[in-house]
Scaffold this motif. Structure first.
Motif, PDB file in Angstrom:
ATOM      1  N   ASN A   1      -2.424  -7.917  12.508  1.00 24.25           N
ATOM      2  CA  ASN A   1      -2.249  -6.463  12.645  1.00 24.25           C
ATOM      3  C   ASN A   1      -1.720  -5.855  11.348  1.00 24.25           C
ATOM      4  O   ASN A   1      -2.103  -4.740  10.982  1.00 24.25           O
ATOM      5  CB  ASN A   1      -1.273  -6.135  13.785  1.00 24.25           C
ATOM      6  CG  ASN A   1      -1.928  -6.225  15.145  1.00 24.25           C
ATOM      7  OD1 ASN A   1      -3.125  -6.476  15.246  1.00 24.25           O
ATOM      8  ND2 ASN A   1      -1.145  -6.033  16.195  1.00 24.25           N
ATOM      9  N   VAL A   2      -0.825  -6.592  10.699  1.00 26.10           N
ATOM     10  CA  VAL A   2      -0.281  -6.092   9.424  1.00 26.10           C
ATOM     11  C   VAL A   2      -1.381  -6.086   8.360  1.00 26.10           C
ATOM     12  O   VAL A   2      -1.524  -5.109   7.617  1.00 26.10           O
ATOM     13  CB  VAL A   2       0.938  -6.925   8.974  1.00 26.10           C
ATOM     14  CG1 VAL A   2       1.422  -6.464   7.596  1.00 26.10           C
ATOM     15  CG2 VAL A   2       2.067  -6.824   9.991  1.00 26.10           C
TER      16      VAL A   2
ATOM     17  N   TYR B   1      -3.798  -3.103   9.315  1.00 21.82           N
ATOM     18  CA  TYR B   1      -3.254  -1.758   9.048  1.00 21.82           C
ATOM     19  C   TYR B   1      -3.413  -1.410   7.574  1.00 21.82           C
ATOM     20  O   TYR B   1      -3.896  -0.333   7.218  1.00 21.82           O
ATOM     21  CB  TYR B   1      -1.779  -1.714   9.439  1.00 21.82           C
ATOM     22  CG  TYR B   1      -1.087  -0.439   9.043  1.00 21.82           C
ATOM     23  CD1 TYR B   1      -1.238   0.720   9.793  1.00 21.82           C
ATOM     24  CD2 TYR B   1      -0.279  -0.385   7.908  1.00 21.82           C
ATOM     25  CE1 TYR B   1      -0.618   1.898   9.426  1.00 21.82           C
ATOM     26  CE2 TYR B   1       0.348   0.786   7.528  1.00 21.82           C
ATOM     27  CZ  TYR B   1       0.178   1.919   8.290  1.00 21.82           C
ATOM     28  OH  TYR B   1       0.793   3.086   7.914  1.00 21.82           O
ATOM     29  N   ASN B   2      -2.998  -2.337   6.720  1.00 20.72           N
ATOM     30  CA  ASN B   2      -3.042  -2.057   5.286  1.00 20.72           C
ATOM     31  C   ASN B   2      -4.481  -2.043   4.764  1.00 20.72           C
ATOM     32  O   ASN B   2      -4.853  -1.160   3.977  1.00 20.72           O
ATOM     33  CB  ASN B   2      -2.171  -3.072   4.527  1.00 20.72           C
ATOM     34  CG  ASN B   2      -0.699  -2.837   4.802  1.00 20.72           C
ATOM     35  OD1 ASN B   2      -0.148  -1.833   4.393  1.00 20.72           O
ATOM     36  ND2 ASN B   2      -0.075  -3.749   5.548  1.00 20.72           N
TER      37      ASN B   2
ATOM     38  N   THR C   1      -7.337  -1.454   6.431  1.00 26.07           N
ATOM     39  CA  THR C   1      -8.142  -0.314   6.887  1.00 26.07           C
ATOM     40  C   THR C   1      -7.640   0.998   6.275  1.00 26.07           C
ATOM     41  O   THR C   1      -8.432   1.910   6.051  1.00 26.07           O
ATOM     42  CB  THR C   1      -8.170  -0.193   8.429  1.00 26.07           C
ATOM     43  OG1 THR C   1      -6.827  -0.048   8.907  1.00 26.07           O
ATOM     44  CG2 THR C   1      -8.816  -1.409   9.074  1.00 26.07           C
ATOM     45  N   SER C   2      -6.340   1.068   6.007  1.00 26.35           N
ATOM     46  CA  SER C   2      -5.824   2.290   5.361  1.00 26.35           C
ATOM     47  C   SER C   2      -6.431   2.434   3.969  1.00 26.35           C
ATOM     48  O   SER C   2      -6.796   3.551   3.555  1.00 26.35           O
ATOM     49  CB  SER C   2      -4.294   2.243   5.270  1.00 26.35           C
ATOM     50  OG  SER C   2      -3.730   2.200   6.565  1.00 26.35           O
TER      51      SER C   2
ATOM     52  N   ASP D   1     -10.327   3.146   4.383  1.00 25.70           N
ATOM     53  CA  ASP D   1     -10.643   4.544   4.712  1.00 25.70           C
ATOM     54  C   ASP D   1     -10.679   5.406   3.447  1.00 25.70           C
ATOM     55  O   ASP D   1     -11.500   6.320   3.340  1.00 25.70           O
ATOM     56  CB  ASP D   1      -9.612   5.107   5.706  1.00 25.70           C
ATOM     57  CG  ASP D   1      -9.839   4.586   7.113  1.00 25.70           C
ATOM     58  OD1 ASP D   1     -10.894   3.962   7.355  1.00 25.70           O
ATOM     59  OD2 ASP D   1      -8.960   4.802   7.977  1.00 25.70           O
TER      60      ASP D   1
ATOM     61  N   ARG E   1       0.894   1.052  -2.305  1.00 22.97           N
ATOM     62  CA  ARG E   1       1.854   0.544  -1.302  1.00 22.97           C
ATOM     63  C   ARG E   1       1.139  -0.357  -0.287  1.00 22.97           C
ATOM     64  O   ARG E   1       1.644  -1.421   0.082  1.00 22.97           O
ATOM     65  CB  ARG E   1       2.546   1.701  -0.567  1.00 22.97           C
ATOM     66  CG  ARG E   1       3.651   2.378  -1.362  1.00 22.97           C
ATOM     67  CD  ARG E   1       4.565   3.209  -0.454  1.00 22.97           C
ATOM     68  NE  ARG E   1       3.842   4.248   0.292  1.00 22.97           N
ATOM     69  CZ  ARG E   1       3.563   5.457  -0.193  1.00 22.97           C
ATOM     70  NH1 ARG E   1       3.933   5.794  -1.415  1.00 22.97           N
ATOM     71  NH2 ARG E   1       2.915   6.345   0.550  1.00 22.97           N
TER      72      ARG E   1
ATOM     73  N   ASP F   1       1.787  -4.369   0.307  1.00 22.23           N
ATOM     74  CA  ASP F   1       2.132  -4.924   1.623  1.00 22.23           C
ATOM     75  C   ASP F   1       1.084  -5.924   2.111  1.00 22.23           C
ATOM     76  O   ASP F   1       1.420  -6.908   2.772  1.00 22.23           O
ATOM     77  CB  ASP F   1       2.325  -3.799   2.653  1.00 22.23           C
ATOM     78  CG  ASP F   1       3.762  -3.270   2.637  1.00 22.23           C
ATOM     79  OD1 ASP F   1       4.542  -3.684   1.753  1.00 22.23           O
ATOM     80  OD2 ASP F   1       4.098  -2.439   3.506  1.00 22.23           O
TER      81      ASP F   1
ATOM     82  N   ALA G   1       2.008  -9.672   3.012  1.00 19.78           N
ATOM     83  CA  ALA G   1       1.674 -10.241   4.325  1.00 19.78           C
ATOM     84  C   ALA G   1       0.823 -11.504   4.164  1.00 19.78           C
ATOM     85  O   ALA G   1       0.956 -12.452   4.944  1.00 19.78           O
ATOM     86  CB  ALA G   1       0.938  -9.209   5.173  1.00 19.78           C
TER      87      ALA G   1
END
Lengths: 149, 149
Positions: B38-39, B42-43, B45-46, B49, B64, B68, B72
């Protein structure tokens, strides 16, 4: 009326689509922050089990868990708590957003204590590791008491 | 028979308790590895996008996320795939355990490419960031293709 209805259709779709995007963003943030919490929990409970004697104390494994907890504490978990996720169904308490500065401070406390734990653990002194683990675990509990439902 | 039955009771409890502990350990490992994923997600796909133009490109935010993701990727996610979790209901394919060395290599590839991405992103050159993001995303896809159900 018919014309108005047709005129409204794109608007309704736009609003619905915008809401769906917002929902997606909230879901993504919640998945992320819960992911970070799972990483905290895995490492913290693995060390905790050793401290409590539920599993055999293994200094090298403990040091790895401590290093990973400290690394996870450096992740930008606060980004996983956007304001519009205040009413989601997660365990996050509304008080997070009502007292954001305190919430940030709790996160800082975890960062500091877990960094110390990783340092101490790299030196391999069992009693020092257990003592610093206690201080780190207190930062977890301190945050959960105030900010978890 | 009655004596045998009584003699068996503690054994049955011991086996049941041992199985429950094993189940707990597997559940803990699965929660952990899914948390790490998940971590990652999140990073990744951010950043994705932004690369796709779904969100506005923001070099500082991208850096950032890249930092991360790299952090991770350094977590010991392999510990979240114990052998006895081969038959769980997660998306993890059995091929992970059948080709463990290849799985480790895929993880190393993510570590290397995401570390490069964090480096590139810290310098702020948009096209270099996008290019290195592509290489990093390929390591995600490469692993999912082979090892995710």
């Amino acid at each position: 009326m018919s014309k108005l209805r047709f005129a409204l259709v794109p608007l309704v779709f736009a609003v619905a689509s915008s809401c769906a995007q917002a929902d997606d963003a909230v879901e993504k943030a919640v998945d992320y922050r819960q992911g970070v919490m799972n990483v905290y929990a895995y490492n913290a409970t693995s060390m905790g089990d050793m401290v409590k004697g539920k599993t055999k104390f293994d200094a090298a494994a403990f040091a790895r868990y401590a290093k990973d907890l400290a690394a996870a504490a450096q992740l930008d978990v606060l980004a996983g708590f956007p304001e519009d996720s205040i009413n989601d169904d997660s365990d996050a308490s509304d008080t997070i957003w009502l007292d954001w500065v305190k919430f940030q401070d709790k996160h800082k406390a975890l960062q500091e204590q877990s960094a110390k734990l990783a340092d101490v653990a790299s030196e391999g002194d069992e009693s020092a590791m257990k003592e610093q683990f206690g201080k780190t675990a207190k930062t977890c509990k301190g945050c959960h008491d105030d900010f978890r439902n």
